[in-house]
Design an enzyme around this catalytic site. Structure first.
Site, PDB file in Angstrom:
ATOM      1  N   PHE A 189      64.679  17.626 -12.260  1.00 53.73           N
ATOM      2  CA  PHE A 189      65.475  17.444 -11.315  1.00 53.73           C
ATOM      3  C   PHE A 189      66.870  16.903 -11.796  1.00 53.73           C
ATOM      4  O   PHE A 189      67.905  16.785 -11.076  1.00 53.73           O
ATOM      5  CB  PHE A 189      65.247  16.536 -10.364  1.00 53.73           C
ATOM      6  CG  PHE A 189      65.096  15.134 -10.626  1.00 53.73           C
ATOM      7  CD1 PHE A 189      66.225  14.162 -10.787  1.00 53.73           C
ATOM      8  CD2 PHE A 189      63.744  14.540 -11.421  1.00 53.73           C
ATOM      9  CE1 PHE A 189      66.011  12.928 -11.164  1.00 53.73           C
ATOM     10  CE2 PHE A 189      63.787  12.991 -11.746  1.00 53.73           C
ATOM     11  CZ  PHE A 189      64.744  12.333 -11.704  1.00 53.73           C
TER      12      PHE A 189
ATOM     13  N   LYS B 198      63.149  28.693 -12.326  1.00 57.20           N
ATOM     14  CA  LYS B 198      62.459  27.955 -10.867  1.00 57.20           C
ATOM     15  C   LYS B 198      62.903  26.505 -11.094  1.00 57.20           C
ATOM     16  O   LYS B 198      62.365  25.850 -12.100  1.00 57.20           O
ATOM     17  CB  LYS B 198      60.841  28.034 -11.125  1.00 57.20           C
ATOM     18  CG  LYS B 198      60.139  27.667  -9.760  1.00 57.20           C
ATOM     19  CD  LYS B 198      59.589  26.433  -9.501  1.00 57.20           C
ATOM     20  CE  LYS B 198      59.699  25.110 -10.302  1.00 57.20           C
ATOM     21  NZ  LYS B 198      60.052  24.008  -9.684  1.00 57.20           N
TER      22      LYS B 198
ATOM     23  N   GLU C  58      62.364  21.519  -7.175  1.00 56.33           N
ATOM     24  CA  GLU C  58      62.577  21.670  -5.821  1.00 56.33           C
ATOM     25  C   GLU C  58      63.257  20.723  -5.189  1.00 56.33           C
ATOM     26  O   GLU C  58      63.731  20.464  -4.064  1.00 56.33           O
ATOM     27  CB  GLU C  58      60.984  21.691  -5.354  1.00 56.33           C
ATOM     28  CG  GLU C  58      59.909  20.501  -5.481  1.00 56.33           C
ATOM     29  CD  GLU C  58      59.641  20.314  -7.033  1.00 56.33           C
ATOM     30  OE1 GLU C  58      60.111  20.760  -7.908  1.00 56.33           O
ATOM     31  OE2 GLU C  58      58.624  19.372  -7.155  1.00 56.33           O
TER      32      GLU C  58
ATOM     33  N   SER D 192      58.579  16.536 -17.602  1.00 50.89           N
ATOM     34  CA  SER D 192      58.052  15.181 -17.985  1.00 50.89           C
ATOM     35  C   SER D 192      57.021  15.778 -19.079  1.00 50.89           C
ATOM     36  O   SER D 192      56.535  16.791 -19.140  1.00 50.89           O
ATOM     37  CB  SER D 192      57.471  14.381 -16.910  1.00 50.89           C
ATOM     38  OG  SER D 192      56.506  15.351 -16.444  1.00 50.89           O
TER      39      SER D 192
ATOM     40  N   CYS E  36      67.391  12.451 -20.068  1.00 56.10           N
ATOM     41  CA  CYS E  36      66.293  12.561 -21.249  1.00 56.10           C
ATOM     42  C   CYS E  36      66.808  11.753 -22.378  1.00 56.10           C
ATOM     43  O   CYS E  36      66.189  11.709 -23.209  1.00 56.10           O
ATOM     44  CB  CYS E  36      65.944  13.959 -21.381  1.00 56.10           C
ATOM     45  SG  CYS E  36      67.329  14.909 -21.782  1.00 56.10           S
TER      46      CYS E  36
ATOM     47  N   GLU F  97      57.849   5.805 -20.185  1.00 53.76           N
ATOM     48  CA  GLU F  97      59.285   6.538 -19.859  1.00 53.76           C
ATOM     49  C   GLU F  97      59.570   5.791 -18.229  1.00 53.76           C
ATOM     50  O   GLU F  97      58.734   6.372 -17.350  1.00 53.76           O
ATOM     51  CB  GLU F  97      59.267   8.086 -19.649  1.00 53.76           C
ATOM     52  CG  GLU F  97      60.837   8.209 -19.574  1.00 53.76           C
ATOM     53  CD  GLU F  97      60.951   9.963 -19.499  1.00 53.76           C
ATOM     54  OE1 GLU F  97      59.974  10.544 -18.817  1.00 53.76           O
ATOM     55  OE2 GLU F  97      61.907  10.400 -19.725  1.00 53.76           O
TER      56      GLU F  97
HETATM   57  P1  NAD Z   1      58.584  17.142 -13.904  1.00 53.07           P
HETATM   58  O1  NAD Z   1      57.760  17.228 -15.107  1.00 53.07           O
HETATM   59  O2  NAD Z   1      58.000  16.209 -12.871  1.00 53.07           O
HETATM   60  O3  NAD Z   1      59.162  18.576 -13.259  1.00 53.07           O
HETATM   61  C1  NAD Z   1      59.673  19.275 -13.836  1.00 53.07           C
HETATM   62  C2  NAD Z   1      59.455  20.582 -13.476  1.00 53.07           C
HETATM   63  O4  NAD Z   1      58.006  21.075 -13.193  1.00 53.07           O
HETATM   64  C3  NAD Z   1      60.103  21.002 -11.957  1.00 53.07           C
HETATM   65  O5  NAD Z   1      60.553  22.266 -11.771  1.00 53.07           O
HETATM   66  C4  NAD Z   1      58.877  20.860 -11.181  1.00 53.07           C
HETATM   67  O6  NAD Z   1      58.530  21.668 -10.129  1.00 53.07           O
HETATM   68  C5  NAD Z   1      57.582  21.249 -11.967  1.00 53.07           C
HETATM   69  N1  NAD Z   1      56.290  20.629 -12.099  1.00 53.07           N
HETATM   70  C6  NAD Z   1      55.973  19.538 -11.569  1.00 53.07           C
HETATM   71  N2  NAD Z   1      54.687  19.175 -11.424  1.00 53.07           N
HETATM   72  C7  NAD Z   1      54.012  20.267 -11.944  1.00 53.07           C
HETATM   73  C8  NAD Z   1      52.703  20.446 -12.061  1.00 53.07           C
HETATM   74  N3  NAD Z   1      51.875  19.718 -11.705  1.00 53.07           N
HETATM   75  N4  NAD Z   1      52.605  21.826 -12.549  1.00 53.07           N
HETATM   76  C9  NAD Z   1      53.559  22.738 -12.861  1.00 53.07           C
HETATM   77  N5  NAD Z   1      54.715  22.419 -12.685  1.00 53.07           N
HETATM   78  C10 NAD Z   1      55.053  21.101 -12.192  1.00 53.07           C
HETATM   79  O7  NAD Z   1      59.922  16.395 -14.445  1.00 53.07           O
HETATM   80  P2  NAD Z   1      61.282  15.938 -13.261  1.00 53.07           P
HETATM   81  O8  NAD Z   1      60.904  14.523 -12.597  1.00 53.07           O
HETATM   82  O9  NAD Z   1      61.730  16.936 -12.680  1.00 53.07           O
HETATM   83  O10 NAD Z   1      62.447  15.458 -14.384  1.00 53.07           O
HETATM   84  C11 NAD Z   1      62.336  14.280 -15.356  1.00 53.07           C
HETATM   85  C12 NAD Z   1      61.534  14.325 -16.545  1.00 53.07           C
HETATM   86  O11 NAD Z   1      62.255  15.467 -17.506  1.00 53.07           O
HETATM   87  C13 NAD Z   1      61.732  13.206 -17.274  1.00 53.07           C
HETATM   88  O12 NAD Z   1      60.568  13.039 -18.035  1.00 53.07           O
HETATM   89  C14 NAD Z   1      62.816  13.429 -18.304  1.00 53.07           C
HETATM   90  O13 NAD Z   1      62.685  12.884 -19.390  1.00 53.07           O
HETATM   91  C15 NAD Z   1      62.494  14.862 -18.573  1.00 53.07           C
HETATM   92  N6  NAD Z   1      63.561  15.602 -19.231  1.00 53.07           N
HETATM   93  C16 NAD Z   1      63.275  15.921 -20.435  1.00 53.07           C
HETATM   94  C17 NAD Z   1      64.506  16.762 -21.142  1.00 53.07           C
HETATM   95  C18 NAD Z   1      64.563  17.022 -22.565  1.00 53.07           C
HETATM   96  O14 NAD Z   1      65.485  17.758 -22.928  1.00 53.07           O
HETATM   97  N7  NAD Z   1      63.655  16.737 -23.198  1.00 53.07           N
HETATM   98  C19 NAD Z   1      65.560  16.831 -20.203  1.00 53.07           C
HETATM   99  C20 NAD Z   1      65.737  16.608 -18.925  1.00 53.07           C
HETATM  100  C21 NAD Z   1      64.701  15.963 -18.309  1.00 53.07           C
END
Ligand code: NAD
Length: 506
Positions: free
Chosen positions: A158, A182, A185, A235, A290, A391
């Site tokens: 997000f 994708k 959401e 994450s 991140c 985190e």
């Molecule tokens: P998230 O892991 O909740 O979601 C990321 C994506 O995975 C979304 O598209 C979501 O729909 C999907 N998703 C969520 N739950 C899922 C599941 N159980 N099974 C399959 N897909 C699923 O992350 P977020 O809350 O959207 O973003 C924040 C996180 O992203 C933080 O941990 C941040 O550190 C990380 N992040 C990392 C980087 C990097 O470059 N390392 C960059 C940006 C964000």
């Protein structure tokens, strides 16, 4: 706040499949909110397997013609795309602010960093060049080439609704692949606009597709026999799941996870400069980056002086709607996330850290339903505390104390996350040592958020990235292509045929 009755008549975001908007077959939907007001603004479909099948089928059908389009012609479409993104930069930034909450200036900067990846991908004819060796044996030449994989997919978080998708699809598509995105959401709208603009730039239908949803959509992508490679950013627990599932299903995968980024402030550092730099790094985008600095390690005797400077600056941050004038920080993305971040402040207090600045209870007049939180600052945090280990992904900065540079390096190298880190010092020798010995993917020397520019690659180590290749830059090109080596002989008619032994070409 919208009442449930309004939600029934509310706009539902479309999918983008085969060059046009499409409604999802799935009846499941989620809500998109404006974090500054708390209002539900639109609905987002949660795709099912049939929706994903349709998108993959479109991408698969478009692949042969796109693969056979010369890289130079692909590059020219990217050049037009870059112009359109640039022309619509403010509009894309407004989508980011409306659904994520970050300030418009910050959103605009993130769109710009995404456009820079398109600029990198415009060089694709050069980037996919192979090697050639003449006479590897008598009358035998050898050359290598890199070819696209087929249908690739990107699943994004997000916090960067434009920039993180742009880390992936321009490079994949420039390499000759077709792509399914994708997005999160929580922030679906900017991706739809980026897809429309790509079509306007001349991209053939089916090369770029956008689907929406949650785990069901993701699992359909991971399990589809025709998806060849998956790029993920999100994450750590989900990144690990994506990596393991793709590996099991025989897919190429790069899965970038969460972070706990440390800044080390050495005793010789300019403390005012460091404190100024740490404000943006810790609290910019409400800490939802991140590469945000979420832990400061104060080395030697400077701890009290540094904390005083951090408190002074953090208490003066201007917090309000991202569209407001001269705002430093907007709201958090959802009510649930805001409450989760606030609960970490409770935990820090309960575990004995010193709460220097408390952001709980912060309200913006006129936006009482917005998901706001003030800046929080903890001092005397220790490595076993939850607020250090987890985190938090919000505007909470923790300060730890270390006696020496060695101790600071050991602390960082012992943390499971290893995305980015920074050191503040006036000593070239100390900085060089830090850069060499630190086991983290991206390092800043007096640069608090060392996000690599598009022609380098972005990625962390340990639990911050599962996979072998980082995103964009040359590692991105390698990720979205596979190598082939061709060995060639044009025999004269009197040359003897090769025998049955292992050929030694010389
Ligand atoms: P998230 O892991 O909740 O979601 C990321 C994506 O995975 C979304 O598209 C979501 O729909 C999907 N998703 C969520 N739950 C899922 C599941 N159980 N099974 C399959 N897909 C699923 O992350 P977020 O809350 O959207 O973003 C924040 C996180 O992203 C933080 O941990 C941040 O550190 C990380 N992040 C990392 C980087 C990097 O470059 N390392 C960059 C940006 C964000």
């Amino acid at each position: 706040m919208n009442k449930p009755r309004d939600i029934q008549t509310m706009e539902t975001v479309s999918l983008w499949v085969n060059g046009k908007r499409m409604d999802a077959a799935s009846g499941r939907c989620g809500e998109v909110t404006n974090p500054a007001t708390g209002a539900v603004t639109r609905r987002v479909p949660f795709c099912n397997r049939a929706d994903i099948d349709a998108a993959v089928a479109a991408a698969k059908a478009a692949f042969p013609a796109w693969r056979d389009t010369p890289p130079l012609r692909r590059a020219r479409i990217l050049m037009r795309y870059r112009e359109l993104l640039e022309a619509h930069r403010d509009e894309l930034a407004r989508h980011v602010t409306e659904e994520h909450g970050k300030t418009l200036a910050d959103a605009t900067g993130s769109v710009q960093r995404g456009i820079e990846v398109v600029e990198f991908a415009m060089g694709i004819p050069h980037l996919v060049k192979g090697e050639h060796s003449e006479d590897v044996g008598t009358g035998v030449d050898c050359h290598s080439m890199r070819q696209p994989l087929g249908v690739c997919a990107g699943i994004t978080p997000f916090n960067f609704p434009v920039m993180v998708p742009l880390w992936m699809f321009p490079v994949a598509i420039a390499c000759g692949n077709t792509f399914i995105l994708k997005p999160s959401e929580k922030v679906p709208s900017a991706s739809m606009r980026m897809a429309e603009l790509f079509k306007e730039a001349g991209l053939p239908d089916g090369v770029f597709n956008v689907v929406h949803g949650d785990k069901e959509a993701v699992d359909a992508i991971l399990g589809h026999p025709d998806t060849r490679a998956v790029s993920f950013v999100g994450s750590t627990p989900i990144a690990r799941y994506i990596y393991e599932t793709c590996a099991r299903n025989g897919k190429r995968v790069q899965a970038l996870g969460g972070a706990k980024n440390h800044a080390v402030v050495l005793p010789d550092a300019d403390l005012d400069f460091a404190a100024d730099a740490l404000m943006g790094a810790a609290y910019g985008s409400a800490g939802e980056r991140c590469m945000a600095i979420s832990a400061v390690v104060a080395v030697g005797e400077i701890g009290d002086a540094l904390v005083a400077r951090l408190k002074d600056r953090a208490s003066r941050l201007r917090i309000g709607p991202g569209t407001g004038k001269d705002m430093d920080m907007g709201p958090l993305v959802t009510r649930a996330h805001r409450d989760k971040v606030a609960s970490y402040v409770d935990k820090g207090v309960a575990e004995g850290a010193t709460l220097v600045l408390d952001g709980r209870g912060f309200k913006v007049a006129g936006n009482e339903d917005g998901f706001f939180l003030g800046a929080s600052l903890f001092d005397r945090v220790t490595p076993e505390m939850t607020i250090y280990r987890d985190e938090i992904f919000g505007p909470v900065l923790v300060v730890l104390r270390a006696r020496t540079h060695d101790e600071a390096i050991r602390m960082i190298n012992g943390n499971p996350y290893a995305n980015g880190t920074a050191v503040f010092t006036r000593s070239g020798g100390a900085a060089r040592r830090f850069a060499r010995e630190i086991e983290v993917g991206m390092v800043g020397i007096n640069v608090p958020i060392p996000v690599p520019i598009a022609f380098y690659s972005f990625g962390g180590w340990r639990s911050s990235l599962f996979g072998d290749q980082h995103v964009h830059g040359m590692e991105g090109v390698r990720f979205y292509t596979r190598g082939k080596v061709v060995t060639t002989r044009w025999p004269a008619t009197d040359t003897a045929a090769p025998g049955l032994n292992m050929p030694t070409l010389g």
